[in-house]
Design an enzyme around this catalytic site. Sequence first.
Site, PDB file in Angstrom:
ATOM      1  N   PRO A  23       0.939  -1.394  -0.307  1.00 46.49           N
ATOM      2  CA  PRO A  23       0.093  -0.244   0.668  1.00 46.49           C
ATOM      3  C   PRO A  23       0.782   1.263   0.379  1.00 46.49           C
ATOM      4  CG  PRO A  23      -1.166  -1.865   1.542  1.00 46.49           C
ATOM      5  CD  PRO A  23       0.183  -2.489   0.901  1.00 46.49           C
ATOM      6  N   TYR A  24       2.157   1.059   0.635  1.00 42.19           N
ATOM      7  CA  TYR A  24       3.068   1.903   0.124  1.00 42.19           C
ATOM      8  C   TYR A  24       3.485   2.998  -1.216  1.00 42.19           C
ATOM      9  CZ  TYR A  24       7.249   5.276   0.942  1.00 42.19           C
ATOM     10  OH  TYR A  24       8.222   6.382   0.469  1.00 42.19           O
ATOM     11  N   GLY A  25       3.501   1.883  -1.667  1.00 43.30           N
ATOM     12  CA  GLY A  25       4.185   2.363  -2.777  1.00 43.30           C
ATOM     13  C   GLY A  25       2.451   2.199  -3.112  1.00 43.30           C
TER      14      GLY A  25
END
Length: 405
Positions: free
Chosen positions: A212-214
């Site tokens: 989710p960060y990327g």
Amino acid sequence: MLPVNRSRSQPRAGMEFSDSRRKPHFLGKVITAVVLTALCIYILKQSPGFGGTSVFSRHDPGVTHVLVTGGAGYIGSHAALRLLKDSYRVTIVDNLSRGNMGAVKVLQELFPEPGRLQFIYADLGDAKAVNKIFAENAFDAVMHFAAVAYVGESTMEPLRYYHNITANTLTVLEAMAAHGVKTLIYSSTCATYGEPKKMPITEVTPQSPINPYGKAKKMAEDIILDFSKRSDMAVMILRYFNVIGSDPEGRLGEAPRPELREHGRISGACFDAALGVIPGLKVKGTDYPTADGTCIRDYIDVTDLVDAHVKALDKAEPKKVGIYNVGTGQGRSVKQFVEACKQATGAKIKVEYLSRRPGDYAEVYSDPAKINHELNWTARYTDLQESLSIAWRWQRSHPNGYGRS
């Protein structure tokens, strides 16, 4: 009764005579007071903050005013320091959820002159607050660092990451558009590439984020790119790799909140183990398809990273978008990193090897040829042990971060 009445009337007549003689003196005092009041008002109007206005609310010739979002954080504070050293005017906006007011205070002490630095406590998720900040300040450019940034945490709290990274970037863009701020330097990440099949990573490597960060960062990039197609904005997107190190002069460092240490950078965990804050270092994943089984990463020193941001700001051009990888081009394994950390700290660090961390990838390192050529930028702090030694000096002298040492 009449004599008594006359005797009372005489002092009254005397008082009237006395008042008539004092009138010129009284008028003089009034005039003097009016003049002094007008002078004071004039002086106050020239002072920052009078009537809600300040030097930060106007464009001054030869001065570039940069909004640094997340400027109380690890990378943002180092960027603010560099900008201030280079005579930029800086406004830091941070909600201090991950940043440190102590870092801001260091900057304020280093640059106390009026009109150099201001700090605004605000959350970029509050669109009204963001719009108010832009309305009251004359920004020339935005360096957008503010973001939650832990891969492991993003797998556990994905919605938080999409809101904090993607939605907040949209809010900043809308405010920039509404108030005519034309230059954006965006802090992105190599995590947008996911797990490429071919190394090293170039700027045309397909983006297929796996956490989710990327994904949130890639969404933010897409929003910026779509908007830039129909505007004259100057955009620079910097995708950087694993950040280490600290200010070589020992003024700033990395100080994550204690509850976030388990999600933090490997350097922070290594220093905590060396300081005895934690019993040892936990290396997650030893079965990756690499030479020693541990992840391979490209470690970029924070001093080099902020240098890339300043060069990007200097080279930004209207109606153009620049996308750059910021890395050394050298991949080092986690085991190599741990050995360098042991050498840098001189401590006997217990290492425990565990299973993989969710959302991690085996190998990531950059090809910095494009940024070398177009921005004349090259990483200078490429000695892993040296960068860790510099960071260790700050950590050792600040065992409680920016709190009492």
